[in-house]
Design an enzyme around this catalytic site. Structure first.
Site, PDB file in Angstrom:
ATOM      1  N   GLY A  34      42.008  26.918  57.403  1.00 47.03           N
ATOM      2  CA  GLY A  34      42.466  28.135  58.057  1.00 47.03           C
ATOM      3  C   GLY A  34      43.214  27.787  59.322  1.00 47.03           C
ATOM      4  N   CYS A  35      43.170  28.671  60.290  1.00 45.89           N
ATOM      5  CA  CYS A  35      43.863  28.463  61.554  1.00 45.89           C
ATOM      6  C   CYS A  35      43.294  27.243  62.276  1.00 45.89           C
ATOM      7  CB  CYS A  35      43.702  29.709  62.424  1.00 45.89           C
ATOM      8  SG  CYS A  35      44.464  29.557  64.041  1.00 45.89           S
ATOM      9  N   PHE A  36      44.168  26.389  62.774  1.00 43.04           N
ATOM     10  CA  PHE A  36      43.688  25.174  63.437  1.00 43.04           C
ATOM     11  C   PHE A  36      42.984  25.455  64.755  1.00 43.04           C
ATOM     12  CE2 PHE A  36      48.501  24.156  64.090  1.00 43.04           C
ATOM     13  CZ  PHE A  36      48.672  25.189  65.002  1.00 43.04           C
ATOM     14  N   TRP A  37      43.180  26.629  65.335  1.00 42.32           N
ATOM     15  CA  TRP A  37      42.498  26.947  66.589  1.00 42.32           C
ATOM     16  C   TRP A  37      40.989  26.913  66.422  1.00 42.32           C
ATOM     17  CZ3 TRP A  37      45.607  31.994  67.877  1.00 42.32           C
ATOM     18  CH2 TRP A  37      46.929  31.659  68.215  1.00 42.32           C
TER      19      TRP A  37
END
EC number: 1.8.4.11
Length: 174
Positions: A9-12
């Site tokens: 998913g989002c790397f954050w």
């Protein structure tokens, strides 16, 4: 020192979680798994590059066992969602592990097998050879710490960080 490149998913979210673990020396957000050289965030977001948002986790396996790094990965995201994580949809948000050799590939396969016992449904995480890894723009690095009040961080990343803090308390940085 060892490095794993993981996409979930989002790397954050991955960045935020791995930075809380003892033995992690660095986390770098970036793009990999596609064909476009030196992609930008805007281009990756179109889904046209084939790249996934990923993190490179540099860690000391004497402090943080490889299996724990991988089990955290499968705990912090839903590996049964194909090309998405929640509202983030597209191949850039796929669940993937990028290996650098046979030993890593085997570790990744074993972790995926373990995760299949925890999750209802089919684990769709791909295991792919690591090609070029492109560092994301600077504002993506350590995004959660730099933007703690940002809506996505509060609604999506923070619950994942808290889940890992509870589930892997023995490995959390004091």
């Amino acid at each position: 020192m060892e490095s794993f490149v993981l996409a979930g998913g989002c790397f954050w979210c991955l960045d935020a979680v791995y930075r809380t673990l003892r033995g992690v020396h660095d986390v770098v957000s970036g793009y990999t798994g596609g064909a476009t050289p030196n992609p930008s965030y805007e281009l990756v977001c179109t889904g046209a590059t084939g790249h996934a948002e990923a993190v490179r986790v540099d860690f000391d396996p004497e402090v943080l066992p490889r299996e724990v790094v991988l089990d955290v990965f499968f705990t912090l995201h839903d590996p049964t969602q194909l090309n998405r994580q929640g509202a983030d949809v597209g191949t850039q948000y796929r669940s993937a592990m990028f290996f650098t050799g046979d030993e890593q590939r085997e570790l990744f396969e074993a972790a995926r097998t373990r995760a299949a016992d925890w999750w209802p449904g089919e684990v769709v995480t791909t295991i792919e050879p690591l090609g070029d890894f492109f560092r994301a723009e600077e504002y993506h690095q350590d995004f959660f710490a730099k933007n703690p009040g940002q809506g996505y961080c509060l609604a999506v990343a923070l619950p994942k960080v808290n889940k890992i803090r509870r589930s892997y308390a023995d490995y959390i940085v004091a």
